[in-house]
Each structure stands twice: as C-alpha cells, then as structure tokens.
Scaffold this motif. Structure first.
Motif, PDB file in Angstrom:
ATOM      1  N   SER A  50     -46.960 -16.442 107.059  1.00 27.89           N
ATOM      2  CA  SER A  50     -46.004 -16.602 105.779  1.00 27.89           C
ATOM      3  C   SER A  50     -46.672 -17.462 104.816  1.00 27.89           C
ATOM      4  CB  SER A  50     -44.940 -17.429 106.411  1.00 27.89           C
ATOM      5  OG  SER A  50     -45.296 -18.840 106.486  1.00 27.89           O
ATOM      6  N   GLN A  51     -46.053 -17.320 103.649  1.00 26.62           N
ATOM      7  CA  GLN A  51     -46.671 -17.784 102.427  1.00 26.62           C
ATOM      8  C   GLN A  51     -46.560 -19.540 102.721  1.00 26.62           C
ATOM      9  OE1 GLN A  51     -45.320 -14.481  99.332  1.00 26.62           O
ATOM     10  NE2 GLN A  51     -45.055 -16.406  98.706  1.00 26.62           N
ATOM     11  N   ILE A  52     -45.619 -19.988 103.364  1.00 26.59           N
ATOM     12  CA  ILE A  52     -45.616 -21.510 103.436  1.00 26.59           C
ATOM     13  C   ILE A  52     -46.450 -21.896 104.375  1.00 26.59           C
ATOM     14  CG2 ILE A  52     -44.166 -22.909 104.783  1.00 26.59           C
ATOM     15  CD1 ILE A  52     -41.604 -21.506 104.169  1.00 26.59           C
ATOM     16  N   THR A  53     -47.082 -20.967 105.458  1.00 29.56           N
ATOM     17  CA  THR A  53     -48.017 -21.591 106.284  1.00 29.56           C
ATOM     18  C   THR A  53     -49.341 -21.365 105.594  1.00 29.56           C
ATOM     19  OG1 THR A  53     -47.028 -20.569 108.139  1.00 29.56           O
ATOM     20  CG2 THR A  53     -49.344 -20.920 108.314  1.00 29.56           C
ATOM     21  N   LEU A  54     -49.560 -20.545 104.632  1.00 32.13           N
ATOM     22  CA  LEU A  54     -50.720 -20.599 103.521  1.00 32.13           C
ATOM     23  C   LEU A  54     -50.816 -21.681 102.782  1.00 32.13           C
ATOM     24  CD1 LEU A  54     -50.804 -16.669 102.667  1.00 32.13           C
ATOM     25  CD2 LEU A  54     -52.649 -17.850 104.055  1.00 32.13           C
ATOM     26  N   VAL A  59     -53.808 -26.311 101.686  1.00 33.10           N
ATOM     27  CA  VAL A  59     -53.342 -27.387 101.101  1.00 33.10           C
ATOM     28  C   VAL A  59     -53.174 -27.323  99.511  1.00 33.10           C
ATOM     29  CG1 VAL A  59     -53.870 -30.021 100.741  1.00 33.10           C
ATOM     30  CG2 VAL A  59     -54.712 -28.730 102.617  1.00 33.10           C
ATOM     31  N   ILE A  60     -52.334 -26.221  98.951  1.00 31.92           N
ATOM     32  CA  ILE A  60     -52.022 -26.062  97.686  1.00 31.92           C
ATOM     33  C   ILE A  60     -50.435 -25.806  97.680  1.00 31.92           C
ATOM     34  CG2 ILE A  60     -54.463 -25.248  96.977  1.00 31.92           C
ATOM     35  CD1 ILE A  60     -53.274 -22.317  97.496  1.00 31.92           C
ATOM     36  N   GLU A  61     -49.868 -26.019  96.547  1.00 33.46           N
ATOM     37  CA  GLU A  61     -48.494 -25.947  96.212  1.00 33.46           C
ATOM     38  C   GLU A  61     -48.190 -24.399  96.607  1.00 33.46           C
ATOM     39  OE1 GLU A  61     -46.612 -28.732  95.600  1.00 33.46           O
ATOM     40  OE2 GLU A  61     -48.508 -29.986  95.891  1.00 33.46           O
ATOM     41  N   LYS A  62     -46.663 -24.517  96.943  1.00 33.79           N
ATOM     42  CA  LYS A  62     -46.071 -23.088  97.215  1.00 33.79           C
ATOM     43  C   LYS A  62     -46.018 -22.304  95.992  1.00 33.79           C
ATOM     44  CE  LYS A  62     -43.520 -25.344 100.984  1.00 33.79           C
ATOM     45  NZ  LYS A  62     -42.098 -25.777 101.173  1.00 33.79           N
ATOM     46  N   PRO A  63     -45.741 -22.558  94.926  1.00 39.37           N
ATOM     47  CA  PRO A  63     -45.751 -21.851  93.698  1.00 39.37           C
ATOM     48  C   PRO A  63     -47.291 -21.324  93.474  1.00 39.37           C
ATOM     49  CG  PRO A  63     -44.488 -23.625  93.047  1.00 39.37           C
ATOM     50  CD  PRO A  63     -45.201 -23.936  94.682  1.00 39.37           C
ATOM     51  N   ALA A  64     -48.285 -22.167  93.673  1.00 42.02           N
ATOM     52  CA  ALA A  64     -49.677 -21.369  93.461  1.00 42.02           C
ATOM     53  C   ALA A  64     -50.044 -20.503  94.585  1.00 42.02           C
ATOM     54  CB  ALA A  64     -50.460 -22.509  93.608  1.00 42.02           C
ATOM     55  N   VAL A  65     -49.344 -20.675  95.826  1.00 40.41           N
ATOM     56  CA  VAL A  65     -49.630 -19.383  96.537  1.00 40.41           C
ATOM     57  C   VAL A  65     -48.909 -18.080  96.348  1.00 40.41           C
ATOM     58  CG1 VAL A  65     -49.008 -18.657  98.973  1.00 40.41           C
ATOM     59  CG2 VAL A  65     -50.081 -21.146  98.698  1.00 40.41           C
ATOM     60  N   THR A  66     -47.758 -18.559  95.881  1.00 45.47           N
ATOM     61  CA  THR A  66     -46.936 -17.162  95.565  1.00 45.47           C
ATOM     62  C   THR A  66     -47.584 -16.418  94.317  1.00 45.47           C
ATOM     63  OG1 THR A  66     -44.835 -18.316  96.181  1.00 45.47           O
ATOM     64  CG2 THR A  66     -44.528 -16.459  94.633  1.00 45.47           C
ATOM     65  N   LYS A  67     -48.074 -17.235  93.427  1.00 43.21           N
ATOM     66  CA  LYS A  67     -48.826 -16.518  92.368  1.00 43.21           C
ATOM     67  C   LYS A  67     -50.228 -15.744  92.602  1.00 43.21           C
ATOM     68  CE  LYS A  67     -50.602 -17.697  87.753  1.00 43.21           C
ATOM     69  NZ  LYS A  67     -51.073 -18.942  86.991  1.00 43.21           N
ATOM     70  N   THR A  68     -50.715 -16.499  93.520  1.00 40.99           N
ATOM     71  CA  THR A  68     -51.950 -16.046  93.985  1.00 40.99           C
ATOM     72  C   THR A  68     -51.815 -14.613  94.733  1.00 40.99           C
ATOM     73  OG1 THR A  68     -53.219 -18.058  93.693  1.00 40.99           O
ATOM     74  CG2 THR A  68     -54.111 -16.329  95.161  1.00 40.99           C
TER      75      THR A  68
END
Length: 145
Positions: A50-54, A59-68
């Motif tokens: 999941s993106q939350i687990t990533l 150790v990065i913010e959820k919006p950064a994960v979503t964007k990446t």
C-alpha cells in the motif's frame, strides 16, 4: 545540542547529499532519480504494497508517495490496483526486466562511494545508521514487522 552533535549531523547531511548526487547520475540514464529508485526498491521488497506502508517504510509524506507513484506509473515502472480503501502498488513487467540492471548500477555506485572505508568501518557505519533509524522510527518498524 552540542557543537559536536551539530558537526556530526551536518556531516551526515553532507554525505547524504553527495550519495544522492552520485546515485542520481547513475539513475538519470534510466530516467529516474533517487527518490523514485528508493520507492521502486521498496516496492520490489514489499509488493504488493500500500502507499501508506511505502510512506512509513521510506519515511516520506503520503502526498510525496502518491506523486512519485503516479510518475512511476506514467513511466511504466509500477501499476496500482485499488483493494478496499488501499491502493496497492506493484512492479510492472517492464520494471522487472530492467530492475536488476538498474540495481547493479546503483550498487556499483554505492561500492565506489564506500571504497575509502574498510569492511569493518562499513559494518560500524551500518550499525550506527540502523540504530539511528530504529530509534527515530520505532512505530514504523513495528508496523512493518
């Protein structure tokens, strides 16, 4: 914070920037940068994830994960699938085909960067870095175990 502590953390920050510079140079040949590679590497270890687990793992913010993840999806490296309230991420066949080549290039850059340290010194450095990470993100570590 003592002057020595500031010096240690300042040096750590500088080392991180130098490593990033060297790895970005290698990854640019594959149209990637270090943040994207870190995410791809995590996906390869944890998939489907999941993106939350990533977010917690890296150790990065959820919006950064979503964007990446969205950018890596555009580049054809990952795919997302909705499962309940989670978006699970996994590598695409294209990513699997090129993963080992990219990983080998990154590992070679790592070896070059650490070449000035003995195996024992590298081991001590790894131990210290792991201890710092464990100390400062214990909740994330427990959730991923």
């Amino acid at each position: 914070m003592s002057s020595q502590q500031e010096d240690i953390l300042g040096q750590l920050s500088k080392v991180a920037r130098l490593v990033k510079r060297d790895i970005d140079l290698v990854l640019s040949q594959h149209s990637l940068h270090t943040g994207q590679w870190a995410l791809l590497k995590a996906v390869s270890l944890l998939e489907p994830v999941s993106q939350i687990t990533l977010s917690k793992y890296l150790v990065i913010e959820k919006p950064a994960v979503t964007k990446t993840v969205a950018r890596l999806e555009e580049l054809g490296f990952v795919s997302r699938q909705s499962v309940g309230r989670h978006r699970l991420v996994k590598l695409t066949p294209q990513a699997r085909d090129s993963f080992d080549t990219i990983d080998a290039a990154v590992q070679a850059a790592h070896q070059t960067f650490l070449a000035g340290l003995s195996i024992e010194e590298q081991s001590v450095l790894e131990t210290l870095m792991t201890r710092l990470l464990t100390t400062h993100r214990p909740v994330e570590q427990e959730e991923l175990s």
